[in-house]
Write a protein that holds these residues in place. Sequence first.
Motif, short mmCIF file in Angstrom:
data_model
loop_
_atom_site.label_atom_id
_atom_site.label_comp_id
_atom_site.label_asym_id
_atom_site.label_seq_id
_atom_site.Cartn_x
_atom_site.Cartn_y
_atom_site.Cartn_z
N GLY A 1 -3.84 -9.93 3.18
CA GLY A 1 -4.69 -9.13 4.59
C GLY A 1 -5.89 -8.32 4.64
N TRP A 2 -6.67 -8.11 3.72
CA TRP A 2 -8.27 -7.56 3.44
C TRP A 2 -9.37 -8.58 3.68
CZ3 TRP A 2 -10.78 -8.09 -1.30
CH2 TRP A 2 -10.22 -7.59 -2.38
N GLU A 3 -10.23 -8.49 3.69
CA GLU A 3 -11.79 -9.11 4.07
C GLU A 3 -13.13 -8.03 2.65
OE1 GLU A 3 -14.88 -10.88 6.22
OE2 GLU A 3 -13.07 -11.04 6.96
N ILE B 1 -20.15 -9.79 -2.52
CA ILE B 1 -19.33 -9.58 -1.87
C ILE B 1 -18.16 -8.79 -3.26
CG2 ILE B 1 -19.06 -11.48 -0.66
CD1 ILE B 1 -16.37 -12.13 -2.12
N CYS B 2 -17.49 -8.15 -2.36
CA CYS B 2 -16.99 -6.56 -3.18
C CYS B 2 -15.81 -6.45 -2.02
CB CYS B 2 -17.78 -4.75 -2.64
SG CYS B 2 -19.47 -5.79 -3.05
N ALA B 3 -14.87 -6.07 -3.22
CA ALA B 3 -13.64 -5.82 -3.52
C ALA B 3 -13.46 -4.73 -2.48
CB ALA B 3 -12.18 -5.72 -4.52
N LEU C 1 -7.46 -13.51 -3.13
CA LEU C 1 -5.98 -12.73 -2.79
C LEU C 1 -6.95 -11.42 -0.88
CD1 LEU C 1 -5.14 -10.60 -4.89
CD2 LEU C 1 -7.00 -9.59 -5.73
N GLY C 2 -7.98 -11.66 -1.22
CA GLY C 2 -8.12 -10.44 0.10
C GLY C 2 -7.40 -11.44 1.55
N GLU C 3 -7.49 -12.85 0.95
CA GLU C 3 -6.64 -13.45 2.07
C GLU C 3 -4.95 -13.90 2.48
OE1 GLU C 3 -7.69 -17.48 2.24
OE2 GLU C 3 -10.14 -16.68 3.28
N ALA D 1 -4.98 -18.15 -6.52
CA ALA D 1 -4.75 -17.05 -6.48
C ALA D 1 -3.96 -16.22 -5.16
CB ALA D 1 -6.29 -16.23 -6.38
N ALA D 2 -4.07 -17.49 -4.19
CA ALA D 2 -3.58 -16.85 -2.73
C ALA D 2 -2.32 -17.32 -3.40
CB ALA D 2 -4.35 -17.88 -1.76
N GLN D 3 -1.75 -18.18 -4.20
CA GLN D 3 -0.28 -18.43 -4.16
C GLN D 3 0.32 -17.65 -5.05
OE1 GLN D 3 0.13 -22.67 -4.90
NE2 GLN D 3 -0.43 -23.33 -2.49
N ASN D 4 -0.21 -16.75 -5.64
CA ASN D 4 -0.01 -16.41 -6.50
C ASN D 4 -0.09 -14.36 -6.12
OD1 ASN D 4 1.17 -14.78 -9.04
ND2 ASN D 4 -0.36 -14.95 -9.89
N PRO D 5 1.72 -13.44 -6.34
CA PRO D 5 1.53 -13.11 -5.46
C PRO D 5 1.48 -11.62 -6.56
CG PRO D 5 3.95 -13.59 -5.33
CD PRO D 5 2.87 -14.82 -6.06
#
Length: 149
Positions: A79-81, A137-139, A74-76, A28-32
């Motif tokens: 750029g959001w938490e 945890i919420c989007a 995905l947040g990382e 997820a982190a590597q997949n734009p």
Amino acid sequence: MIRPTPGIRRGLARTAMALALCGGAAVAAQNPGASLEGLRERARAILQRIHDRELSADDARPLVERLRLDLVALGEAQGWEPTARRLELTISNPGEIGPELAEACPLFFEEELVQFCPLDPGRSEIWGDQIIVCGFICAPGRPPESDRE
């Protein structure tokens, strides 16, 4: 031929699950192309499979944990938490509270997934002998208007 004992098989199964969960977050982190809507669709599919009795809630928990890890990744990447939310549940029979407290918590903060909030067992805890606090945890934000119809 050497056959693994049940204890070794369980250990191997846990290791495989941990690798799968970590791998899912890394993907997820590597997949734009990963998106919040894609995660929400996976959550809807889990809920539908539970509703159709193809999947038990216990079997769904690792899938929801993978969603949670993918949401954090995905947040990382974007750029959001994620934000934290809590749901307090009162237990009528205090003797029933045990170490598996997350099993009493719903998989998502809202079943309709208006705001995408998977369960975070690490944020869940027991207060006293009658209250379980379920952590999620919420989007950020809310889904587009077309999703809320």
